[in-house]
Every structure is written in C-alpha cells, then in structure tokens.
Design a protein around this motif. Structure first.
Motif, PDB file in Angstrom:
ATOM      1  N   LEU A 165       0.814  -1.206   0.000  1.00 26.65           N
ATOM      2  CA  LEU A 165       0.000   0.000   0.000  1.00 26.65           C
ATOM      3  C   LEU A 165       0.857   1.270   0.000  1.00 26.65           C
ATOM      4  O   LEU A 165       0.563   2.243  -0.696  1.00 26.65           O
ATOM      5  CB  LEU A 165      -0.904  -0.015   1.235  1.00 26.65           C
ATOM      6  CG  LEU A 165      -1.868   1.138   1.398  1.00 26.65           C
ATOM      7  CD1 LEU A 165      -2.868   1.156   0.248  1.00 26.65           C
ATOM      8  CD2 LEU A 165      -2.606   1.035   2.724  1.00 26.65           C
TER       9      LEU A 165
ATOM     10  N   PHE B  40      -7.446   3.572   9.761  1.00 25.54           N
ATOM     11  CA  PHE B  40      -7.441   3.101   8.381  1.00 25.54           C
ATOM     12  C   PHE B  40      -6.696   1.774   8.197  1.00 25.54           C
ATOM     13  O   PHE B  40      -7.196   0.890   7.490  1.00 25.54           O
ATOM     14  CB  PHE B  40      -6.869   4.169   7.435  1.00 25.54           C
ATOM     15  CG  PHE B  40      -6.885   3.755   6.004  1.00 25.54           C
ATOM     16  CD1 PHE B  40      -8.077   3.716   5.288  1.00 25.54           C
ATOM     17  CD2 PHE B  40      -5.714   3.346   5.368  1.00 25.54           C
ATOM     18  CE1 PHE B  40      -8.092   3.301   3.968  1.00 25.54           C
ATOM     19  CE2 PHE B  40      -5.732   2.925   4.051  1.00 25.54           C
ATOM     20  CZ  PHE B  40      -6.928   2.904   3.347  1.00 25.54           C
ATOM     21  N   TYR B  43      -9.076  -0.869   8.984  1.00 24.95           N
ATOM     22  CA  TYR B  43     -10.084  -0.971   7.933  1.00 24.95           C
ATOM     23  C   TYR B  43      -9.511  -1.743   6.754  1.00 24.95           C
ATOM     24  O   TYR B  43     -10.150  -2.621   6.177  1.00 24.95           O
ATOM     25  CB  TYR B  43     -10.513   0.435   7.506  1.00 24.95           C
ATOM     26  CG  TYR B  43     -11.288   0.463   6.201  1.00 24.95           C
ATOM     27  CD1 TYR B  43     -12.646   0.167   6.183  1.00 24.95           C
ATOM     28  CD2 TYR B  43     -10.642   0.752   4.998  1.00 24.95           C
ATOM     29  CE1 TYR B  43     -13.349   0.165   4.988  1.00 24.95           C
ATOM     30  CE2 TYR B  43     -11.332   0.759   3.799  1.00 24.95           C
ATOM     31  CZ  TYR B  43     -12.681   0.466   3.795  1.00 24.95           C
ATOM     32  OH  TYR B  43     -13.366   0.456   2.614  1.00 24.95           O
ATOM     33  N   TRP B  44      -8.271  -1.419   6.407  1.00 24.50           N
ATOM     34  CA  TRP B  44      -7.601  -2.067   5.276  1.00 24.50           C
ATOM     35  C   TRP B  44      -7.469  -3.576   5.524  1.00 24.50           C
ATOM     36  O   TRP B  44      -7.645  -4.400   4.633  1.00 24.50           O
ATOM     37  CB  TRP B  44      -6.219  -1.449   5.092  1.00 24.50           C
ATOM     38  CG  TRP B  44      -5.611  -1.794   3.780  1.00 24.50           C
ATOM     39  CD1 TRP B  44      -4.599  -2.677   3.554  1.00 24.50           C
ATOM     40  CD2 TRP B  44      -5.989  -1.275   2.506  1.00 24.50           C
ATOM     41  NE1 TRP B  44      -4.324  -2.746   2.222  1.00 24.50           N
ATOM     42  CE2 TRP B  44      -5.165  -1.897   1.549  1.00 24.50           C
ATOM     43  CE3 TRP B  44      -6.955  -0.352   2.078  1.00 24.50           C
ATOM     44  CZ2 TRP B  44      -5.261  -1.621   0.197  1.00 24.50           C
ATOM     45  CZ3 TRP B  44      -7.048  -0.083   0.730  1.00 24.50           C
ATOM     46  CH2 TRP B  44      -6.215  -0.712  -0.195  1.00 24.50           C
ATOM     47  N   THR B  62      -7.667  -0.742  -4.471  1.00 21.43           N
ATOM     48  CA  THR B  62      -9.080  -0.345  -4.415  1.00 21.43           C
ATOM     49  C   THR B  62      -9.464  -0.083  -2.963  1.00 21.43           C
ATOM     50  O   THR B  62      -9.109  -0.843  -2.076  1.00 21.43           O
ATOM     51  CB  THR B  62      -9.978  -1.472  -4.965  1.00 21.43           C
ATOM     52  OG1 THR B  62      -9.615  -2.689  -4.311  1.00 21.43           O
ATOM     53  CG2 THR B  62      -9.811  -1.624  -6.449  1.00 21.43           C
ATOM     54  N   LEU B  63     -10.169   1.016  -2.782  1.00 23.90           N
ATOM     55  CA  LEU B  63     -10.515   1.412  -1.412  1.00 23.90           C
ATOM     56  C   LEU B  63     -11.638   0.546  -0.867  1.00 23.90           C
ATOM     57  O   LEU B  63     -11.739   0.305   0.323  1.00 23.90           O
ATOM     58  CB  LEU B  63     -10.952   2.880  -1.430  1.00 23.90           C
ATOM     59  CG  LEU B  63     -10.734   3.668  -0.149  1.00 23.90           C
ATOM     60  CD1 LEU B  63      -9.295   3.564   0.312  1.00 23.90           C
ATOM     61  CD2 LEU B  63     -11.149   5.119  -0.355  1.00 23.90           C
ATOM     62  N   TRP B  64     -12.471   0.083  -1.785  1.00 27.41           N
ATOM     63  CA  TRP B  64     -13.651  -0.697  -1.427  1.00 27.41           C
ATOM     64  C   TRP B  64     -13.609  -1.951  -2.289  1.00 27.41           C
ATOM     65  O   TRP B  64     -13.342  -1.849  -3.475  1.00 27.41           O
ATOM     66  CB  TRP B  64     -14.901   0.156  -1.720  1.00 27.41           C
ATOM     67  CG  TRP B  64     -16.194  -0.474  -1.317  1.00 27.41           C
ATOM     68  CD1 TRP B  64     -17.150  -0.982  -2.162  1.00 27.41           C
ATOM     69  CD2 TRP B  64     -16.682  -0.669   0.005  1.00 27.41           C
ATOM     70  NE1 TRP B  64     -18.188  -1.478  -1.443  1.00 27.41           N
ATOM     71  CE2 TRP B  64     -17.943  -1.302  -0.110  1.00 27.41           C
ATOM     72  CE3 TRP B  64     -16.183  -0.373   1.271  1.00 27.41           C
ATOM     73  CZ2 TRP B  64     -18.707  -1.658   0.989  1.00 27.41           C
ATOM     74  CZ3 TRP B  64     -16.944  -0.726   2.372  1.00 27.41           C
ATOM     75  CH2 TRP B  64     -18.194  -1.357   2.234  1.00 27.41           C
TER      76      TRP B  64
END
Lengths: 321, 295
Positions: A165, B40, B43-44, B62-64
C-alpha cells in the motif's frame, strides 16, 4: 503525583497476633503467645507458598542459572565445563556484537525520537480539545491492543515493494517509492515506524493523565502575568511534566532496547542491517550457534546495561510514593 | 471531560480573534490524521480479507472491494486452523489469568495483612525481579522450563510453561498489596474475633472490597498474555499447541498462504482484544494512567 491513597495500615497492629494477651504474664501465657505467633507465621507462609515457588523457580533461579551458564560450556549431555570468561571473550570478539549493539542503539534512538516526543506533542494538543477527546484516546490506543505480530505482519504487507500500500500511495501522489525493509538505508526506519505506530498509544495516554493533573491556577497565573501560550508550555507544562517524562523515558529505553519481534519478522535473524541484541541472543541460543553459554553471556551484558536504567526507574517511582 | 478545568489554552484565547478558527482547523486536522493513521490500517485489514488475492495486490489499490469474498474468513478459519489457535490462545489467557490471580492475591494478602517474619525481604526479592528485563532471563528461563529444578519435569509445549512463569508477577503483587494495605485492619480484627479464619477474611472481606483493583489486574493479565510473542515462540514449538500470534508468524513465513487469507487471520486474531478494549475502555485507559504514575 496523585492516585492510590496513602498507606495507613503500617502503624496499626502487626497482624492480629500480638493483641490477645495484653498481659506480659509469666511462663504459660508467654508460651501460648509464642505458639500463636508461630502458627500465624506458618499460616502466612502457606498463603505465600505458591508465589514463592513461582518466583523461586522462574525468576530467582533463572537469574542464578543465567550467570552460572555464562561461565560454562554446556551441551546438556555431558557435564558442563567451567570456561571462565571464554564465552564473554567469544561474544565480544564476534563482529556481530558491535553491529547488534549499534543497531539496537539506533533503534532506541529513533524510537525515542518518534515515540517519546511525538506523543508528547499529540497529548498536549488533544488535552486542549473541548470535543472528541474520547475518540482520540480510543484511536491512539487501539493499535496497542492488537497482538504485536498482527501490527508487524500488517505492515509487512504495507511495506511490500511491489504490491504494498505504501508504495502504491507514494507513486499515486508522484513521490519516489522505497524498498522499505529491503533497503539497507530504510530497513531500520521501517522497523521503528511500525513499532512506534503499535506502541505510541501508551505514552500518549500517560502524558494525557499527567497533563490532566496540572493545576489550572498555574496557567491562570501565568496568563495574568502575560505569558504567551508557548511561554506557558515552556514554564508551566514542561516543568510540571518533568517527572512523568523522565519515567517514560526510562521505561521506553528499557523496552526498546529489548526489541525483537520487528527485526525477527520483518527482516529476519540474519540481516546485519537490523540485527539487534535480542536477535543475536536468540541466534546464539536457538538458531546458528545453539550455544546457550554464548547467549547467557550476551544476556548478562544486556542485563547490566538495562539493570541500571531499571534501578533508576524503580528508585524514582518509589520516591514518588 | 466535562466543564473544562483550566488548561494551557484559556477560553479567552479561543475567543480572541482567529482563536476559534485555529481551534477548529487543528481539531479537524488531528481527527483526519488519527483516522488515517490508526483506524485506516485496521479498515484495510478487514476489507483486504474480503478482496481476491489479485485485487489485494493490484496497483492502484481499491478502497472498497470490487468483488466480495467473505468466504475468505471461513477459509482462513478452516485451512489455516485459525479457530484452533484462537481457542489455544483463549485457553492460555484464561488459565493464566486465573492462576495469576490466585497466586498473586494470596501472596499480596499474606504480605499486607498477615505480615510474616521476613515479609519485607520476600517483597523486596519479588520487586527486585522487576529490575530484570524479561529479555535477560530468556535463555535460562527457557532451560528452567525445559527441566524444572527439584521436580525435574519438562513443561515445554504445555500450558504450564506460560502459566507458572506468568504467575510470578511482582507488579501485580505490589499493586494488590498496596490496595489491601488501605483496608482497615479493625475491619478484619472484628471479624476475626467473631471467629472467621484467615481464608474467610480474605474471601468475605478483602476480595469484595478489592473489586476495582482486581478488575484492572485481570484485564491487564489477559491483555498481556494475548500480546505475548517471544516467550510462547520459544516454549510452544509444536504447531498443535501454538498461540495465534506464533502460528500467524509461522504461517506468514511458509509462503503457502494467500494474502487475503492472511489478512483474515490477522483480523480474526485482533477481534477479541478489540472487543475487550471497547467494553473495558475506561478501566484500561484509567488503569494505564494510574500505573504510569505509580510504577
């Protein structure tokens, strides 16, 4: 410093043994009292027995054994041989010795920079907020609750040079990417970053507790004297926080000098860029050398260094009682 | 914090000129920074497990999740045997907590209320162990557990290898003793005159009065055992009996696990502690502050 009410019991009766016979009568009464006292002590030690056994076996005995072991060569098959300071000499001659200590100091130094100063500033700011304080306390402490291996493995995926990331975000905003744990320059910083992320909540919460204990009149008085906000930090906050800062500093030095999981998991036990004292002890005992004598000698050296810090820490906190 | 007690910045500062604007900006910026930095990543982790391995590795990320794979959690549970390791860890944590509490409460009670001869020497010896960095004892403690002196048993790969060394907790004994010290002796004496024995005094008077400190000690005992890594790594080398932390580290190094399964494993490993934190937030954060000031 507040918390925990004062000790008030000390002056009252030592146990209840002495209160029966106010008479200092002759023979039989005295005998009865003595018997009573022995009985009381036996009972007390019955309550203490399990604790003493655990401390004896798993704390005091290993300390002695560790020191003895550091002077021995022991393969655990034949009788151990007394080798004097040979283990220490071998450890000191190992080129990894210097590397491991320098790496450990580098880790500790960087960890203090990020993990000691940053939480102070964060706590200072959060303490001024009239809103959402609970959110900040919760968020910053959440990573501390995770098992450390979870933080480290998660960041291992973030650090991945190809698919991680961090590099995706960096290249997304047009910044140069990094090899993170794989690059000699960045490896140590990568370890410190994840360690700081996972642990800074503790320091922040303790600073917040300290800040909450500063009497408001001090700020009021400073303000009346025309002190600016910065001057109030300098002349009120920092002097008031000096004790807790010192305690945290010592605690963090002792903790970070024992760093293990980050180098173990992220860069492995053979990486010379990040090998630390603990990793070297682990290597001596359990992987490369399988030599408990060497590991014990290294442990004794670490103990001497850290013991000094621990002693100062205990001294300080005891005095504060 | 209600009805603000006075701190660094005064209400007057905030009202003055741009004070309010700056306050709003700093508050907003910090809220965003904290969310990004601390929430975050979690969440990830949770959503990463829901993606396919391919999507998880793709750039840009991709965030979602585009494709949903909630079954990954089940796969991880079964294929990586996360369930088994979770049960192991819970068993070690609860057993360790119980043993620690029994042994430490008994010791603290004896030192505080029964005050035996040499009690102070014993307490000093226990406190001295706080000066020993765990790391320095690692190797000799490992050897001791492999062959316990006097008893000659091997505790490696058994729960006792975690439980018994964990019970020798000087910090707990010190905290408990200091709390017991505050309980008036008169209370115990009058019950003692009515014929209550030492154990009954502990059970019926001391412990009920000590609920707050017992709660804090308990929570920290469970958190501590859940977070421990290096010691279980050494003494639990048999994969069958490993804690979830040790197992995750081992699985991550084998390379036979897909990334999304690993994320699921990490998320599952975090759940119990996050729940405990949500439930006991107040006692954990306050206990921590108290501990900081009174080592």
């Amino acid at each position: 410093m507040t918390v925990i009410a004062p000790e008030q019991a000390a002056s009252t009766a030592r146990g209840s043994g002495g209160r029966d016979a106010a008479s200092t009568g002759p023979g039989p009464a005295r005998m009865a009292r003595l018997r009573r006292k022995i009985g009381d002590n036996l009972q007390a030690y019955a309550f203490l027995a399990a604790g003493l056994l655990c401390f004896g076996l798993f704390s005091w005995w290993p300390l002695v054994k560790g020191i003895v072991l550091s002077f021995q060569q022991d393969n655990f098959v034949t009788d151990p041989i007394w080798v004097g300071f040979d283990n220490y000499r071998a450890v000191l001659d190992d080129p990894l010795f210097g590397t491991a200590w320098l790496n450990t100091l580098e880790f500790t130094g960087l960890a203090l920079l990020f993990g000691f100063a940053v939480p102070f500033v964060m706590a200072l700011v959060i303490n001024e907020f009239r809103h959402a304080k609970g959110f900040f306390r919760f968020a910053v402490y959440l990573p501390v609750m995770l098992p450390p291996i979870v933080s480290v493995l998660l960041w291992q995926y973030f650090y991945d040079p190809g698919t991680g990331l961090f590099n995706a975000v960096l290249s997304g905003v047009g910044l140069p990417t990094s090899d993170w744990t794989q690059s000699p320059k960045m490896a140590m910083i990568s370890l410190v970053l994840v360690s700081t992320w996972a642990n800074m909540g503790g320091a922040t919460i303790m600073y917040l507790a300290g800040l909450a204990g500063i009497p408001g009149e001090l700020y009021e008085a400073a303000e009346l004297d025309g002190a600016s906000i910065w001057q109030r930090v300098r002349h009120v906050t920092i002097p008031q926080m000096r004790f807790i800062m010192l305690v945290l500093l010592l605690l963090q030095i002792v903790a970070t000098m024992q760093v293990f999981i980050e180098p173990y998991q992220l860069t492995g036990t053979t990486n010379e860029e990040t090998i630390t004292v603990m990793v070297l002890i682990y290597r001596y005992a359990f992987t490369v050398n399988n030599d408990f004598g060497l590991a014990a000698a290294m442990s004794v050296l670490l103990f001497i260094v850290l013991g000094a810090f621990s002693a100062v820490y205990l001294r300080l906190t005891r005095k504060a009682d | 914090m209600s009805a603000m007690t006075r701190s660094l910045v005064s209400e007057a500062d905030l009202r003055r000129g741009s004070g309010r604007l700056i306050y709003r900006l700093v508050l907003g910026a910090m809220a965003v920074a904290f969310t990004l930095a601390f929430l975050f990543p979690l969440y990830w982790m949770v959503t990463g497990a829901l993606k396919s391995p391919l999507e998880l590795a793709q750039t840009p990320p991709t965030l979602w999740p585009h494709e949903w794979h909630p079954e990954t959690y089940l796969d991880a549970w079964r294929r990586l045997e996360i369930g088994k390791f979770l049960v192991n860890t819970a068993f070690y944590a609860l057993g360790g907590w119980l043993i620690q509490l029994i042994i430490d409460v008994a010791a603290a009670y004896a030192l505080s209320k029964l005050r035996p001869v040499l009690g102070n020497v014993v307490l000093g010896g226990m406190l001295a162990s706080l000066m020993l960095p765990a790391a320095a004892l690692l190797v000799p403690a490992y050897l001791t557990v492999a062959e316990v002196p006097i008893f000659g048993v091997n505790l490696l790969n058994t729960p006792w290898a975690l439980w018994l060394p964990g019970a020798a907790n000087a910090f707990n004994i010190y905290v408990l003793k200091r709390f017991f010290d505050q309980i008036p002796n008169d209370l115990l004496d009058s019950a003692g005159i009515d014929g209550a024995g030492r154990f009954r005094l502990l059970w019926h008077i001391v412990l009920p009065l000590s609920r707050p400190v017992l709660a804090v000690v308990s929570i920290f005992a469970i958190i501590g055992s859940w977070k421990d890594f290096l010691w279980p790594l050494l003494v639990l080398q048999d994969p069958e009996v490993q804690t979830i932390s040790v197992a995750l580290s081992r699985l991550a190094s084998t390379g036979r696990v897909t990334n999304n399964e690993m994320f699921a494993g990490l998320a599952i490993a975090s759940v119990p502690m996050v729940i405990i934190f949500m439930v006991f937030q107040r006692s954990i954060l306050n206990g921590l502050s108290a501990g900081a000031l009174k080592g």
